[in-house]
Design a protein around this motif. Sequence first.
Motif, PDB file in Angstrom:
ATOM      1  N   ALA A 205      82.277  -5.668  12.241  1.00  0.00           N
ATOM      2  CA  ALA A 205      82.956  -5.193  13.441  1.00  0.00           C
ATOM      3  C   ALA A 205      82.469  -5.965  14.661  1.00  0.00           C
ATOM      4  N   GLY A 206      83.319  -6.048  15.665  1.00  0.00           N
ATOM      5  CA  GLY A 206      82.934  -6.734  16.890  1.00  0.00           C
ATOM      6  C   GLY A 206      83.842  -7.907  17.195  1.00  0.00           C
ATOM      7  N   VAL A 208      85.029 -11.701  17.944  1.00  0.00           N
ATOM      8  CA  VAL A 208      84.683 -13.041  17.484  1.00  0.00           C
ATOM      9  C   VAL A 208      84.090 -13.861  18.628  1.00  0.00           C
ATOM     10  N   LEU A 209      84.466 -13.563  19.877  1.00  0.00           N
ATOM     11  CA  LEU A 209      83.918 -14.296  21.013  1.00  0.00           C
ATOM     12  C   LEU A 209      82.419 -14.054  21.155  1.00  0.00           C
ATOM     13  N   ASN A 210      82.000 -12.828  20.886  1.00  0.00           N
ATOM     14  CA  ASN A 210      80.581 -12.514  20.913  1.00  0.00           C
ATOM     15  C   ASN A 210      79.844 -13.179  19.754  1.00  0.00           C
ATOM     16  N   LYS A 211      80.484 -13.172  18.585  1.00  0.00           N
ATOM     17  CA  LYS A 211      79.875 -13.793  17.403  1.00  0.00           C
ATOM     18  C   LYS A 211      79.726 -15.304  17.572  1.00  0.00           C
ATOM     19  N   VAL A 212      80.678 -15.926  18.259  1.00  0.00           N
ATOM     20  CA  VAL A 212      80.601 -17.363  18.501  1.00  0.00           C
ATOM     21  C   VAL A 212      79.427 -17.689  19.418  1.00  0.00           C
ATOM     22  N   PHE A 213      79.207 -16.888  20.452  1.00  0.00           N
ATOM     23  CA  PHE A 213      78.068 -17.151  21.331  1.00  0.00           C
ATOM     24  C   PHE A 213      76.750 -17.037  20.563  1.00  0.00           C
ATOM     25  N   ALA A 214      76.723 -16.140  19.571  1.00  0.00           N
ATOM     26  CA  ALA A 214      75.501 -15.967  18.783  1.00  0.00           C
ATOM     27  C   ALA A 214      75.136 -17.224  18.001  1.00  0.00           C
ATOM     28  N   VAL A 215      76.090 -18.128  17.797  1.00  0.00           N
ATOM     29  CA  VAL A 215      75.768 -19.405  17.150  1.00  0.00           C
ATOM     30  C   VAL A 215      74.705 -20.129  17.973  1.00  0.00           C
ATOM     31  N   ARG A 216      74.842 -20.065  19.283  1.00  0.00           N
ATOM     32  CA  ARG A 216      73.855 -20.712  20.161  1.00  0.00           C
ATOM     33  C   ARG A 216      72.504 -20.022  20.091  1.00  0.00           C
ATOM     34  N   THR A 217      72.507 -18.688  20.146  1.00  0.00           N
ATOM     35  CA  THR A 217      71.218 -17.982  20.174  1.00  0.00           C
ATOM     36  C   THR A 217      70.502 -18.053  18.826  1.00  0.00           C
ATOM     37  N   GLY A 239      86.266 -17.383   8.289  1.00  0.00           N
ATOM     38  CA  GLY A 239      86.184 -15.972   7.923  1.00  0.00           C
ATOM     39  C   GLY A 239      87.005 -15.089   8.846  1.00  0.00           C
ATOM     40  N   GLU A 240      87.014 -15.422  10.138  1.00  0.00           N
ATOM     41  CA  GLU A 240      87.839 -14.677  11.094  1.00  0.00           C
ATOM     42  C   GLU A 240      89.316 -14.833  10.746  1.00  0.00           C
TER      43      GLU A 240
END
Length: 300
Positions: A205-206, A208-217, A239-240
């Motif tokens: 859940a959540g 995809v824009l937030n998940k993409v930023f997590a690639v950086r972190t 996957g999205e």
Amino acid sequence: MRALIAIDWGTSSLRGARLSVTGQVLESREFARGILTVPPGQFEAVFNELFGDWMAAPHALCLISGMAGSRQGWQEAPYCPCPAGFAELGQHLLWLQADRIALVPGLSCMNPDTLNTPDVMRGEEVQLFGALQLAERNTATLVLPGTHSKWVQVEHGRVTRFSTFMTGEVYALLSQHSILGKTLDLNGTFDETAFLQGVDQSQQAGSVLNKVFAVRTLGLFERLSAAVLPSYLSGLLIGEELRHQNVPPAQGPVILIGSDALTLRYTLALRHLGIACQSRGAEATWAGLHALATKLTNKP
């Protein structure tokens, strides 16, 4: 059956094949002469230069699919509306030379998932029908991975609907022209484990824009190395795309169409999610154009 010259004229490349009456490739050619390299008004000259000797065969028939039929191509061939099969494509061919050279029109549909906005394809329609011919099926879910990935529903030999996803283009933009590019090592090799981690994350859940930023972190906190982050991002985006699909199990395996490099990741993701699939390559284009030509020459 007349001698068939099958042409796939895309944005960046031009492929051609001379086919036997049974559809076997007798000779093939490939050039870096996509439509963007051809000056206005010069398409016929380029075609004659590269394939004129093939067209010298008595009663030769040439079918051209792809972006040559777009507004930027040789001549615009209006889209054939769905639902559509071989019969509708044959009726909508744009003949450049009567009964000799024709452009295959491409398909259009209205997508109910996006409030009935229009969707289009050019070139993929030939691959779809060719893959179905090779698989000896007339009902299936088909996927054409690429810059703009296509998910297509075919029922009883007719395309009923399809959806386009800008997965490949978004990956290129994020990895090369965003802050993520500072974190990713694009020279690394494909990492299956990281890719499937991305696929798994995409199913949660959540946004995809937030998940993409997590690639950086994930890179900043050394949870994943720069070498495997491109694979993780690829898995996240593919996957999205898969997360929004409803594949009827009764239709049989999903058919993927594309090069090995393009279909590998989708195969891994689909099977990881428990969805059976099979792949077809460049042979689908020639099979589709041959089948279309057969319908034309065998009509009453």
